[in-house]
Design a protein around this motif. Structure first.
Motif, PDB file in Angstrom:
ATOM      1  N   LEU A 145      -7.325 -10.592   7.238  1.00 22.87           N
ATOM      2  CA  LEU A 145      -7.101 -10.204   5.854  1.00 22.87           C
ATOM      3  C   LEU A 145      -6.516 -11.374   5.076  1.00 22.87           C
ATOM      4  O   LEU A 145      -5.584 -12.042   5.533  1.00 22.87           O
ATOM      5  CB  LEU A 145      -6.140  -9.017   5.806  1.00 22.87           C
ATOM      6  N   GLY A 146      -7.064 -11.640   3.888  1.00 18.34           N
ATOM      7  CA  GLY A 146      -6.566 -12.717   3.047  1.00 18.34           C
ATOM      8  C   GLY A 146      -5.930 -12.187   1.782  1.00 18.34           C
ATOM      9  O   GLY A 146      -6.109 -11.020   1.410  1.00 18.34           O
ATOM     10  N   GLU A 147      -5.190 -13.052   1.083  1.00 20.62           N
ATOM     11  CA  GLU A 147      -4.556 -12.634  -0.160  1.00 20.62           C
ATOM     12  C   GLU A 147      -5.583 -12.153  -1.174  1.00 20.62           C
ATOM     13  O   GLU A 147      -5.315 -11.227  -1.948  1.00 20.62           O
ATOM     14  CB  GLU A 147      -3.742 -13.793  -0.745  1.00 20.62           C
ATOM     15  N   ALA A 148      -6.763 -12.751  -1.182  1.00 19.86           N
ATOM     16  CA  ALA A 148      -7.805 -12.360  -2.133  1.00 19.86           C
ATOM     17  C   ALA A 148      -8.360 -10.965  -1.849  1.00 19.86           C
ATOM     18  O   ALA A 148      -9.034 -10.379  -2.709  1.00 19.86           O
ATOM     19  CB  ALA A 148      -8.939 -13.387  -2.115  1.00 19.86           C
ATOM     20  N   ASP A 149      -8.079 -10.441  -0.658  1.00 15.69           N
ATOM     21  CA  ASP A 149      -8.611  -9.120  -0.272  1.00 15.69           C
ATOM     22  C   ASP A 149      -7.739  -7.968  -0.739  1.00 15.69           C
ATOM     23  O   ASP A 149      -8.106  -6.806  -0.532  1.00 15.69           O
ATOM     24  CB  ASP A 149      -8.760  -9.040   1.258  1.00 15.69           C
ATOM     25  N   VAL A 150      -6.579  -8.248  -1.319  1.00 17.70           N
ATOM     26  CA  VAL A 150      -5.640  -7.167  -1.648  1.00 17.70           C
ATOM     27  C   VAL A 150      -5.315  -7.117  -3.140  1.00 17.70           C
ATOM     28  O   VAL A 150      -4.208  -6.741  -3.527  1.00 17.70           O
ATOM     29  CB  VAL A 150      -4.346  -7.257  -0.804  1.00 17.70           C
ATOM     30  N   GLY A 151      -6.280  -7.458  -3.978  1.00 22.92           N
ATOM     31  CA  GLY A 151      -6.116  -7.262  -5.406  1.00 22.92           C
ATOM     32  C   GLY A 151      -6.342  -5.811  -5.785  1.00 22.92           C
ATOM     33  O   GLY A 151      -6.647  -4.957  -4.946  1.00 22.92           O
ATOM     34  N   TYR A 202       3.329 -13.231  -5.226  1.00 18.00           N
ATOM     35  CA  TYR A 202       3.472 -12.100  -6.123  1.00 18.00           C
ATOM     36  C   TYR A 202       2.199 -11.270  -6.061  1.00 18.00           C
ATOM     37  O   TYR A 202       1.100 -11.805  -5.850  1.00 18.00           O
ATOM     38  CB  TYR A 202       3.725 -12.557  -7.555  1.00 18.00           C
ATOM     39  N   ALA A 203       2.336  -9.971  -6.262  1.00 21.56           N
ATOM     40  CA  ALA A 203       1.181  -9.078  -6.263  1.00 21.56           C
ATOM     41  C   ALA A 203       1.248  -8.192  -7.496  1.00 21.56           C
ATOM     42  O   ALA A 203       2.318  -7.710  -7.867  1.00 21.56           O
ATOM     43  CB  ALA A 203       1.162  -8.220  -5.003  1.00 21.56           C
ATOM     44  N   ASP A 204       0.064  -7.999  -8.135  1.00 22.29           N
ATOM     45  CA  ASP A 204       0.011  -7.154  -9.327  1.00 22.29           C
ATOM     46  C   ASP A 204      -0.550  -5.773  -9.027  1.00 22.29           C
ATOM     47  O   ASP A 204      -0.926  -5.026  -9.925  1.00 22.29           O
ATOM     48  CB  ASP A 204      -0.800  -7.827 -10.431  1.00 22.29           C
ATOM     49  N   ALA A 205      -0.630  -5.423  -7.731  1.00 17.97           N
ATOM     50  CA  ALA A 205      -1.047  -4.094  -7.288  1.00 17.97           C
ATOM     51  C   ALA A 205      -0.335  -3.810  -5.973  1.00 17.97           C
ATOM     52  O   ALA A 205       0.189  -4.724  -5.321  1.00 17.97           O
ATOM     53  CB  ALA A 205      -2.563  -4.023  -7.109  1.00 17.97           C
ATOM     54  N   ASN A 227      -0.298   3.574  -7.915  1.00 18.20           N
ATOM     55  CA  ASN A 227      -0.168   2.169  -8.274  1.00 18.20           C
ATOM     56  C   ASN A 227       0.438   2.028  -9.674  1.00 18.20           C
ATOM     57  O   ASN A 227       1.379   1.258  -9.890  1.00 18.20           O
ATOM     58  CB  ASN A 227      -1.541   1.505  -8.218  1.00 18.20           C
ATOM     59  N   GLU A 228      -0.089   2.795 -10.617  1.00 19.63           N
ATOM     60  CA  GLU A 228       0.409   2.727 -11.991  1.00 19.63           C
ATOM     61  C   GLU A 228       1.883   3.124 -12.071  1.00 19.63           C
ATOM     62  O   GLU A 228       2.676   2.483 -12.766  1.00 19.63           O
ATOM     63  CB  GLU A 228      -0.421   3.652 -12.880  1.00 19.63           C
ATOM     64  N   GLN A 229       2.252   4.178 -11.358  1.00 22.10           N
ATOM     65  CA  GLN A 229       3.615   4.681 -11.457  1.00 22.10           C
ATOM     66  C   GLN A 229       4.629   3.739 -10.800  1.00 22.10           C
ATOM     67  O   GLN A 229       5.749   3.577 -11.287  1.00 22.10           O
ATOM     68  CB  GLN A 229       3.699   6.083 -10.843  1.00 22.10           C
ATOM     69  N   ILE A 230       4.246   3.115  -9.695  1.00 21.52           N
ATOM     70  CA  ILE A 230       5.163   2.165  -9.040  1.00 21.52           C
ATOM     71  C   ILE A 230       5.407   0.968  -9.944  1.00 21.52           C
ATOM     72  O   ILE A 230       6.546   0.507 -10.111  1.00 21.52           O
ATOM     73  CB  ILE A 230       4.607   1.743  -7.669  1.00 21.52           C
ATOM     74  N   PHE A 231       4.355   0.455 -10.575  1.00 19.51           N
ATOM     75  CA  PHE A 231       4.547  -0.703 -11.437  1.00 19.51           C
ATOM     76  C   PHE A 231       5.226  -0.330 -12.753  1.00 19.51           C
ATOM     77  O   PHE A 231       5.959  -1.147 -13.326  1.00 19.51           O
ATOM     78  CB  PHE A 231       3.212  -1.417 -11.680  1.00 19.51           C
ATOM     79  N   ALA A 232       5.029   0.898 -13.207  1.00 23.39           N
ATOM     80  CA  ALA A 232       5.769   1.350 -14.377  1.00 23.39           C
ATOM     81  C   ALA A 232       7.265   1.405 -14.070  1.00 23.39           C
ATOM     82  O   ALA A 232       8.106   1.063 -14.923  1.00 23.39           O
ATOM     83  CB  ALA A 232       5.268   2.716 -14.817  1.00 23.39           C
ATOM     84  N   ALA A 233       7.609   1.835 -12.857  1.00 20.89           N
ATOM     85  CA  ALA A 233       9.017   1.887 -12.460  1.00 20.89           C
ATOM     86  C   ALA A 233       9.597   0.484 -12.293  1.00 20.89           C
ATOM     87  O   ALA A 233      10.746   0.226 -12.677  1.00 20.89           O
ATOM     88  CB  ALA A 233       9.160   2.685 -11.163  1.00 20.89           C
ATOM     89  N   ARG A 234       8.812  -0.436 -11.724  1.00 21.00           N
ATOM     90  CA  ARG A 234       9.297  -1.805 -11.491  1.00 21.00           C
ATOM     91  C   ARG A 234       9.388  -2.612 -12.787  1.00 21.00           C
ATOM     92  O   ARG A 234      10.347  -3.348 -13.014  1.00 21.00           O
ATOM     93  CB  ARG A 234       8.350  -2.555 -10.543  1.00 21.00           C
ATOM     94  N   GLY A 235       8.329  -2.514 -13.598  1.00 18.36           N
ATOM     95  CA  GLY A 235       8.283  -3.317 -14.813  1.00 18.36           C
ATOM     96  C   GLY A 235       7.931  -4.764 -14.588  1.00 18.36           C
ATOM     97  O   GLY A 235       8.014  -5.588 -15.504  1.00 18.36           O
ATOM     98  N   GLU A 236       7.521  -5.121 -13.374  1.00 22.30           N
ATOM     99  CA  GLU A 236       7.152  -6.505 -13.062  1.00 22.30           C
ATOM    100  C   GLU A 236       6.351  -6.536 -11.774  1.00 22.30           C
ATOM    101  O   GLU A 236       6.274  -5.534 -11.053  1.00 22.30           O
ATOM    102  CB  GLU A 236       8.406  -7.370 -12.911  1.00 22.30           C
ATOM    103  N   ASP A 237       5.724  -7.690 -11.494  1.00 16.21           N
ATOM    104  CA  ASP A 237       4.915  -7.826 -10.288  1.00 16.21           C
ATOM    105  C   ASP A 237       5.784  -7.719  -9.035  1.00 16.21           C
ATOM    106  O   ASP A 237       7.000  -7.961  -9.068  1.00 16.21           O
ATOM    107  CB  ASP A 237       4.187  -9.176 -10.273  1.00 16.21           C
TER     108      ASP A 237
END
Length: 491
Positions: free
Chosen positions: A133-139, A177-180, A153-163
């Motif tokens: 598995l590579g970093e490009a595989d987990v977008g 850093y990951a955006d998902a 996914n949306e709710q976790i990032f809404a709670a975090r407010g950042e990557d």
């Protein structure tokens, strides 16, 4: 989080109603516990296995929708990543048909799925983290198509407010850093379920927490992530970081993480559900139509939908489960610490060790959790994840010792005793726990085989990427042979 949920936008009113419903569910659960209205006469065990999909070259195959259609079996379901699947093995009595029949049932199911998957260009691998598995595989594009994953996914990032920040120091180093939340999909596990009576739940949960580090050390199988060699069970810290809803400032305030070992021994299953409601805001505030109190007062069995959905978004390494079946409501412990694989034989041996050891510890006059601090149990978990079968762990009465010595001298005899108390005779116990014994004698497990094989291939001239690919293909071949991983040769 196994429930299907719709794509929604949540309002402040949704969150208020959900909180109110959870408190009602807590009150109803407390009443049910007082009235002892739970199924416990015929306790069962269960098993879930998460798997990875690869193509002919051993690289991730984003094909779970096609593979599920090909398998066409309700026991199989999607997981977070498009390269993941999960099978839910039907629950059974621990001694039903013997361990051989359980092993054969699992192998038959996996072989059938492999045959169907290969027809659409994919293959199944049981491993804690897919080595290729590579970093490009987990977008974000790697998220499964089910709306529940995108909503989560949306709710976790809404709670975090950042990557998400993922940082691991092992043999190599990883910082990204990951955006998902799809890095979480790299973590594939084996989950053992144990149904227990309410009055016994706290003892069994405490015992499971006490032995979590030992389980991980013996069964570590996740040494590589995104091309780096990190911890022996990298899945543990990766999962903790990949689902963290807290930015740095909130962490600094001591807010609890959603992937959680816990912070204390418990006296009742109610403690865990009450902590869930008290410490964790809802990620998915979806209210059911059911009136839990009305259902109970009317002689029915409440589903406690809000409480169970919330529980599914808090990732305890030993998670409490409330469920309702045809025979009534029951409680069980979902043991989530172990990686998938390497073989069905290894998984069944891990299960025997876990079920036997917890049974014996619960039966002791002076339980281990009365002689061991909770923080030490948590420290054991992370030490085991870092060092694997070479770990030195603390145990009351012996201090800090190599885990192999601890198991051979202390815990393996207890596991035998626990299985004997459950009614399993020596003819069944010896082959199962013999796998655990030989892992300790040889000090070899899946993680060690993976790293030694990659190092061997690198010395032969392969770069890291090619070494991981070849190792993965060899791993897949040995997995199907079903010989325990401590017997695998390093080619």
């Amino acid at each position: 989080m196994g429930r299907d949920v719709p794509a929604l936008v949540f309002t402040r009113e949704d969150r208020r109603r959900y909180r109110d419903k959870m408190h009602t569910c807590l009150d109803v659960l407390a009443q049910m516990l007082r009235e002892s209205g739970f199924e416990s006469e015929r306790p069962q065990v269960g098993l879930e296995i998460e798997l990875n999909l690869v193509d002919e070259d051993g690289l991730p195959a984003m094909r779970n929708t096609e593979v599920l259609q090909a398998i066409a079996d309700p026991a199989w379901s999607s997981e977070l990543g498009r390269f993941n699947l999960e099978i839910n093995i039907p629950p059974r009595r621990l001694l039903s048909g013997g361990p051989g029949s359980w092993e054969q049932e699992i192998r038959d199911a996996l072989n059938h799925a492999e045959e169907r998957a290969s027809a659409v260009g994919a293959h199944l691998i049981m491993v804690g983290i897919l080595p290729t598995l590579g970093e490009a595989d987990v977008g974000e594009s790697a998220l499964s198509g089910d709306p529940r994953y995108r909503l989560l996914n949306e709710q976790i990032f809404a709670a975090r407010g950042e990557d998400l920040r993922i940082k691991l120091d092992g043999v190599d180093r990883l910082a990204m850093y990951a955006d998902a939340i799809t890095p979480e999909a790299a973590c594939t596990s084996t989950q053992f379920h144990l149904q227990v009576a309410p009055k016994e739940f706290a003892d069994y949960w405490n015992a499971a927490q006490a032995v979590a580090g030992v389980q991980i050390a013996l069964a570590a199988n996740s040494p590589f992530l995104f091309g780096r060699e990190l911890w022996r069970e990298t899945r543990i810290p990766l999962f903790e970081q990949a689902t963290d809803t807290r930015p740095q400032e909130i962490k600094a305030q001591g807010v609890r993480p959603r992937v959680w070992f816990g912070e204390r021994w418990i006296t009742s299953v109610f403690d865990l559900f009450e902590e869930n409601v008290r410490y964790f805001p809802a990620l998915l505030p979806i209210c059911d139509e059911e009136d839990p109190q009305g259902a109970l007062d009317g002689g029915g069995v409440p589903e406690l939908g809000e409480l169970t959905l919330h529980n599914g978004t808090i990732y305890r390494w030993n998670r409490p489960i409330y469920a309702v079946t045809d025979s009534g409501p029951h409680l069980r412990i979902e043991n989530r610490v172990l990686p998938a694989g390497p073989t069905v034989a290894d998984i069944i041996a891990n299960g025997a060790f876990y079920y036997g050891l917890t049974r014996a510890l619960v039966d002791e006059d002076r339980p281990v959790w009365t002689r061991m601090s909770f923080s030490v149990a948590e420290e054991n978990l992370h030490t085991a994840a870092r060092d694997g079968i070479d770990a030195r762990l603390y145990w009351p009465g012996v201090g800090e010792v190599p885990v192999t010595e601890l198991v051979l001298r202390r815990l393996l005899p207890l596991a035998h005793r626990g299985l004997e108390l459950a009614g399993m005779d020596a003819e069944w116990r010896e082959p199962l726990l013999g796998v655990i014994e030989q892992r300790c004698v040889t000090a070899r497990n899946g993680a060690l085989w993976q790293t030694e094989t990659v190092h061997h291939l690198e010395k032969a001239g392969c770069d890291r990427k090619e070494a991981l690919r070849r190792m993965t293909l060899t791993y897949r071949d040995y997995m199907h042979l079903n010989a325990p991983a401590h017997t695998w040769p390093v080619d």
